[in-house]
Motif scaffolding. Structure first.
Motif, PDB file in Angstrom:
ATOM      1  N   PHE A  77       0.830  -1.204   0.000  1.00  0.00           N
ATOM      2  CA  PHE A  77       0.000   0.000   0.000  1.00  0.00           C
ATOM      3  C   PHE A  77       0.867   1.257   0.000  1.00  0.00           C
ATOM      4  CE2 PHE A  77      -1.746   3.332   2.781  1.00  0.00           C
ATOM      5  CZ  PHE A  77      -2.834   3.740   2.013  1.00  0.00           C
ATOM      6  N   THR A  78       1.885   1.293   0.891  1.00  0.00           N
ATOM      7  CA  THR A  78       2.723   2.495   0.960  1.00  0.00           C
ATOM      8  C   THR A  78       3.527   2.687  -0.328  1.00  0.00           C
ATOM      9  OG1 THR A  78       4.614   1.344   1.962  1.00  0.00           O
ATOM     10  CG2 THR A  78       2.935   2.224   3.456  1.00  0.00           C
ATOM     11  N   GLU A  79       3.912   1.586  -0.980  1.00  0.00           N
ATOM     12  CA  GLU A  79       4.703   1.708  -2.206  1.00  0.00           C
ATOM     13  C   GLU A  79       3.867   2.227  -3.377  1.00  0.00           C
ATOM     14  OE1 GLU A  79       8.067   1.297  -2.787  1.00  0.00           O
ATOM     15  OE2 GLU A  79       8.022   1.441  -0.615  1.00  0.00           O
ATOM     16  N   ARG A  80       2.551   2.052  -3.307  1.00  0.00           N
ATOM     17  CA  ARG A  80       1.687   2.547  -4.387  1.00  0.00           C
ATOM     18  C   ARG A  80       1.368   4.028  -4.241  1.00  0.00           C
ATOM     19  NH1 ARG A  80      -0.714  -2.680  -3.598  1.00  0.00           N
ATOM     20  NH2 ARG A  80      -2.216  -1.789  -2.132  1.00  0.00           N
ATOM     21  N   LEU A  81       1.637   4.599  -3.083  1.00  0.00           N
ATOM     22  CA  LEU A  81       1.301   5.998  -2.856  1.00  0.00           C
ATOM     23  C   LEU A  81       2.210   6.913  -3.676  1.00  0.00           C
ATOM     24  CD1 LEU A  81       0.816   6.020   1.032  1.00  0.00           C
ATOM     25  CD2 LEU A  81      -0.980   6.102  -0.715  1.00  0.00           C
ATOM     26  N   PRO A  82       1.640   7.991  -4.234  1.00  0.00           N
ATOM     27  CA  PRO A  82       2.461   8.943  -5.001  1.00  0.00           C
ATOM     28  C   PRO A  82       3.186   9.948  -4.108  1.00  0.00           C
ATOM     29  CG  PRO A  82       0.184   9.629  -5.072  1.00  0.00           C
ATOM     30  CD  PRO A  82       0.201   8.332  -4.305  1.00  0.00           C
ATOM     31  N   VAL A  83       2.945   9.897  -2.788  1.00  0.00           N
ATOM     32  CA  VAL A  83       3.589  10.821  -1.856  1.00  0.00           C
ATOM     33  C   VAL A  83       4.473  10.019  -0.911  1.00  0.00           C
ATOM     34  CG1 VAL A  83       1.729  12.506  -1.982  1.00  0.00           C
ATOM     35  CG2 VAL A  83       1.663  10.707  -0.234  1.00  0.00           C
ATOM     36  N   GLY A  84       5.344  10.733  -0.215  1.00  0.00           N
ATOM     37  CA  GLY A  84       6.261  10.071   0.698  1.00  0.00           C
ATOM     38  C   GLY A  84       5.633   9.803   2.049  1.00  0.00           C
ATOM     39  N   CYS A  85       6.042   8.720   2.672  1.00  0.00           N
ATOM     40  CA  CYS A  85       5.645   8.448   4.048  1.00  0.00           C
ATOM     41  C   CYS A  85       6.783   7.698   4.729  1.00  0.00           C
ATOM     42  CB  CYS A  85       4.329   7.672   4.129  1.00  0.00           C
ATOM     43  SG  CYS A  85       4.369   6.050   3.363  1.00  0.00           S
ATOM     44  N   CYS A  86       6.940   7.960   6.006  1.00  0.00           N
ATOM     45  CA  CYS A  86       7.979   7.280   6.773  1.00  0.00           C
ATOM     46  C   CYS A  86       7.536   7.193   8.223  1.00  0.00           C
ATOM     47  CB  CYS A  86       9.321   8.010   6.658  1.00  0.00           C
ATOM     48  SG  CYS A  86       9.343   9.681   7.336  1.00  0.00           S
ATOM     49  N   ALA A  87       8.288   6.432   9.019  1.00  0.00           N
ATOM     50  CA  ALA A  87       7.963   6.241  10.428  1.00  0.00           C
ATOM     51  C   ALA A  87       9.197   6.519  11.268  1.00  0.00           C
ATOM     52  CB  ALA A  87       7.460   4.827  10.675  1.00  0.00           C
ATOM     53  N   LEU A  88       9.000   7.205  12.385  1.00  0.00           N
ATOM     54  CA  LEU A  88      10.054   7.455  13.364  1.00  0.00           C
ATOM     55  C   LEU A  88       9.685   6.755  14.658  1.00  0.00           C
ATOM     56  CD1 LEU A  88      10.469  11.346  12.973  1.00  0.00           C
ATOM     57  CD2 LEU A  88      11.654   9.556  11.691  1.00  0.00           C
ATOM     58  N   ASP A  89      10.685   6.204  15.362  1.00  0.00           N
ATOM     59  CA  ASP A  89      10.397   5.719  16.702  1.00  0.00           C
ATOM     60  C   ASP A  89      10.372   6.918  17.650  1.00  0.00           C
ATOM     61  OD1 ASP A  89      13.042   6.403  17.253  1.00  0.00           O
ATOM     62  OD2 ASP A  89      13.770   4.335  17.223  1.00  0.00           O
ATOM     63  N   MET A  90      10.106   6.677  18.928  1.00  0.00           N
ATOM     64  CA  MET A  90       9.979   7.784  19.867  1.00  0.00           C
ATOM     65  C   MET A  90      11.297   8.538  20.044  1.00  0.00           C
ATOM     66  SD  MET A  90       6.852   8.010  20.651  1.00  0.00           S
ATOM     67  CE  MET A  90       6.767   9.034  22.119  1.00  0.00           C
ATOM     68  N   ASP A  91      12.403   7.880  19.722  1.00  0.00           N
ATOM     69  CA  ASP A  91      13.710   8.515  19.824  1.00  0.00           C
ATOM     70  C   ASP A  91      14.029   9.357  18.601  1.00  0.00           C
ATOM     71  OD1 ASP A  91      15.936   8.854  21.550  1.00  0.00           O
ATOM     72  OD2 ASP A  91      17.142   7.618  20.217  1.00  0.00           O
ATOM     73  N   GLY A  92      13.111   9.382  17.610  1.00  0.00           N
ATOM     74  CA  GLY A  92      13.309  10.184  16.414  1.00  0.00           C
ATOM     75  C   GLY A  92      14.056   9.480  15.302  1.00  0.00           C
ATOM     76  N   ARG A  93      14.342   8.194  15.472  1.00  0.00           N
ATOM     77  CA  ARG A  93      15.100   7.449  14.458  1.00  0.00           C
ATOM     78  C   ARG A  93      14.148   6.829  13.434  1.00  0.00           C
ATOM     79  NH1 ARG A  93      20.199   7.502  16.379  1.00  0.00           N
ATOM     80  NH2 ARG A  93      20.413   7.786  18.645  1.00  0.00           N
ATOM     81  N   LEU A  94      14.563   6.880  12.186  1.00  0.00           N
ATOM     82  CA  LEU A  94      13.733   6.390  11.089  1.00  0.00           C
ATOM     83  C   LEU A  94      13.685   4.859  11.123  1.00  0.00           C
ATOM     84  CD1 LEU A  94      12.545   8.137   8.543  1.00  0.00           C
ATOM     85  CD2 LEU A  94      14.050   6.631   7.265  1.00  0.00           C
ATOM     86  N   THR A  95      12.474   4.312  11.116  1.00  0.00           N
ATOM     87  CA  THR A  95      12.303   2.860  11.098  1.00  0.00           C
ATOM     88  C   THR A  95      11.739   2.359   9.770  1.00  0.00           C
ATOM     89  OG1 THR A  95      10.100   3.077  12.098  1.00  0.00           O
ATOM     90  CG2 THR A  95      11.971   2.772  13.595  1.00  0.00           C
ATOM     91  N   PHE A  96      11.187   3.277   8.960  1.00  0.00           N
ATOM     92  CA  PHE A  96      10.635   2.900   7.656  1.00  0.00           C
ATOM     93  C   PHE A  96      10.503   4.143   6.791  1.00  0.00           C
ATOM     94  CE2 PHE A  96       6.891   2.874   4.898  1.00  0.00           C
ATOM     95  CZ  PHE A  96       7.208   1.807   4.057  1.00  0.00           C
ATOM     96  N   ILE A  97      10.720   3.988   5.482  1.00  0.00           N
ATOM     97  CA  ILE A  97      10.413   5.036   4.515  1.00  0.00           C
ATOM     98  C   ILE A  97      10.081   4.360   3.190  1.00  0.00           C
ATOM     99  CG2 ILE A  97      12.848   5.354   3.828  1.00  0.00           C
ATOM    100  CD1 ILE A  97      12.136   8.375   3.485  1.00  0.00           C
ATOM    101  N   ASN A  98       9.026   4.838   2.527  1.00  0.00           N
ATOM    102  CA  ASN A  98       8.668   4.225   1.247  1.00  0.00           C
ATOM    103  C   ASN A  98       9.541   4.795   0.126  1.00  0.00           C
ATOM    104  OD1 ASN A  98       7.536   6.772   0.911  1.00  0.00           O
ATOM    105  ND2 ASN A  98       5.585   6.022   0.101  1.00  0.00           N
ATOM    106  N   SER A  99       9.430   4.207  -1.040  1.00  0.00           N
ATOM    107  CA  SER A  99      10.296   4.611  -2.157  1.00  0.00           C
ATOM    108  C   SER A  99      10.077   6.060  -2.547  1.00  0.00           C
ATOM    109  CB  SER A  99      10.056   3.700  -3.362  1.00  0.00           C
ATOM    110  OG  SER A  99      10.381   2.358  -3.042  1.00  0.00           O
ATOM    111  N   ALA A 100       8.814   6.492  -2.550  1.00  0.00           N
ATOM    112  CA  ALA A 100       8.527   7.882  -2.909  1.00  0.00           C
ATOM    113  C   ALA A 100       9.155   8.846  -1.907  1.00  0.00           C
ATOM    114  CB  ALA A 100       7.015   8.095  -2.985  1.00  0.00           C
ATOM    115  N   GLY A 101       9.091   8.492  -0.638  1.00  0.00           N
ATOM    116  CA  GLY A 101       9.681   9.353   0.384  1.00  0.00           C
ATOM    117  C   GLY A 101      11.184   9.473   0.236  1.00  0.00           C
ATOM    118  N   ALA A 102      11.856   8.336  -0.005  1.00  0.00           N
ATOM    119  CA  ALA A 102      13.307   8.367  -0.190  1.00  0.00           C
ATOM    120  C   ALA A 102      13.686   9.223  -1.392  1.00  0.00           C
ATOM    121  CB  ALA A 102      13.834   6.944  -0.344  1.00  0.00           C
TER     122      ALA A 102
END
Length: 452
Positions: free
Chosen positions: A194-219
């Motif tokens: 689902f996230t890879e089909r999105l035309p916009v970027g999305c990513c996830a941060l843990d509570m410490d602010g570190r990136l745990t996920f980013i989709n291709s559009a976001g990168a």
């Protein structure tokens, strides 16, 4: 099931470490987003943060140690043996300006004392988002009171058994229960697709602010590959995001649990909007193209130098230390506040504060060093060829990322304190050096210009 404070816990030696359930139950039963538990060691005048929930260590660091006479809600609650309730940012700023300066966000706060008939043991602090009702409900007050009573009973039993509270070097962090721990592999795969089909970027941060996920559009939108971002805070990897304002929005999301956003410009001229949606387990971020603005008002892209600005966390730590030191009434207060605020906020393992008296550097206070080691350096003449004396003589700071660096600058140096990096800072009053501050670190440290 045994409750915290069970005599068996104390008898087996586990009673010196406050059970996590004391805080976990208070957070669960009140719906608080952040929770902190402080303990006052016997004979001390400083509250120690031992448990934390819903907030990373680097945000809680300035509050890791709080003098009992400080104008801070948990200290007031313990001294006055009553619950302190702050229902708005305006009330926080009015009643506790120091807290309002360091955490200038919208949240509600309750601080309650951990006491019994004879002893004040510490306190509990809970935070809620602003959509919480303007007052605590009777059920919430009862839950807070029950947690405080259980903590007091536990600490009383430990003390009666001859076991003082065990104080960790850093507070223990309670992990938030995952919202989708039982997700099937097929669901996880579908979510990723689902996230890879999105035309916009999305990513996830843990509570410490570190990136745990980013989709291709976001990168693609931020101009970096996912591998270089994962496990890092974005503003520490992407130089064009290394701005205190951007990190501040992350801090605001963590503390308030409210959505927030900011706009940044990726060089040379790509505007991006970052929308942050926080929860107890992390922050979801949506990345969108920014609407074009008229050329006359478009901010030009500026890439920070490698020195970089001081981050938001650093700025708030500095503000916290400054406001704390402004309340100091004498040398003893300065020494205690320096140790209690600088050590947890800036990371040194050891600290020594020296003042000039009759042509010598006298130790005014220390933290983390042994008394035997400190005695060797106490009373060093100002003619000595040492970095601490040099800081006084030149009014200039010196930084040594390793012992090899220190030895190159001072060949007679002997490695005595088991530290791996050092900072020697002059103490200046009205333009005149009056002493020096030594910070020792357990691991080698590059001391980038912004930190210096």
């Amino acid at each position: 099931m045994r409750q915290p404070g069970d005599p068996a816990d104390v008898a087996t030696g586990r009673g010196a470490e406050l059970p996590e359930a004391v805080l976990a139950d208070a957070v669960r039963d009140t719906g608080a987003s952040v929770g902190l538990v402080y303990v006052l060691p016997p004979g001390e005048r400083v509250l120690h943060l031992v448990l934390a929930s819903g907030v990373p260590r680097h945000i809680a660091a300035p509050w890791a140690r709080i003098p009992v006479d400080a104008g801070i809600p948990v200290a007031d609650a313990m001294r006055q043996r009553r619950l302190v309730w702050l229902g708005s940012q305006e009330e926080i700023a009015r009643r506790y300006p120091r807290l309002g300066i360091v955490l200038p966000y919208d949240f509600m706060l309750a601080a309650a004392p951990i006491t019994d008939a004879a002893t004040a043991w510490g306190g509990i602090v809970l935070l809620w988002p602003v959509w919480h009702p303007p007052q605590l409900s009777p059920a919430e007050r009862e839950a807070i009171s029950a947690s405080c009573h259980r903590a007091a009973a536990f600490l009383r039993q430990a003390a009666d058994s001859g076991l003082p509270p065990r104080l960790p070097d850093e507070p223990r962090l309670l992990a938030a229960p995952p919202h989708h721990a039982d997700a099937e592999p097929a669901q996880a795969t579908a979510a990723l697709s689902f996230t890879e089909r999105l035309p916009v970027g999305c990513c996830a941060l843990d509570m410490d602010g570190r990136l745990t996920f980013i989709n291709s559009a976001g990168a693609e939108m931020v101009g970096a590959d996912a591998a270089s971002l994962l496990g890092h805070r974005p503003w520490e990897v992407l130089r064009w995001l290394h701005d205190p304002a951007f990190e501040d929005r992350y801090r605001a999301a963590v503390v308030t649990r409210q959505p927030t956003s900011f706009t940044a410009r990726r060089p040379p001229d790509t505007g991006l909007v970052f929308q942050l949606y926080p929860s107890d387990t992390g922050i979801s971020v949506q990345i969108l193209p920014a609407a074009e603005e008229p050329a006359a008002t478009q901010p030009r892209a500026t890439v920070p130098s490698m020195a970089g600005p001081v981050g938001a966390a650093g700025l708030y730590h500095l503000t916290h230390v400054a406001t704390a030191l402004a309340e100091a009434a004498g040398v003893k207060d300065v020494v205690e506040l320096a140790a209690d605020q600088i050590v947890p906020a800036f990371g040194p393992k050891a600290l020594a504060l020296m003042t000039v008296e009759e042509g010598r550097l006298q130790i005014a206070g220390y933290r983390g060093y042994s008394a035997e080691l400190v005695a060797r350096f106490d009373g060093a003449p100002l003619t000595s060829d040492t970095p601490a004396v040099r800081a006084v003589a030149t009014a200039e700071s010196s930084f040594f990322p390793s012992f090899a660096d220190l030895e190159r600058a001072y060949p007679p140096a002997v490695h005595q304190d088991k530290m791996a990096a050092w900072a020697f800072l002059p103490l200046i009053v009205s333009g005149r050096p009056v002493g020096s501050l030594v910070l020792g670190y357990e691991q080698s440290r590059p001391f980038p210009p912004a930190e210096r």
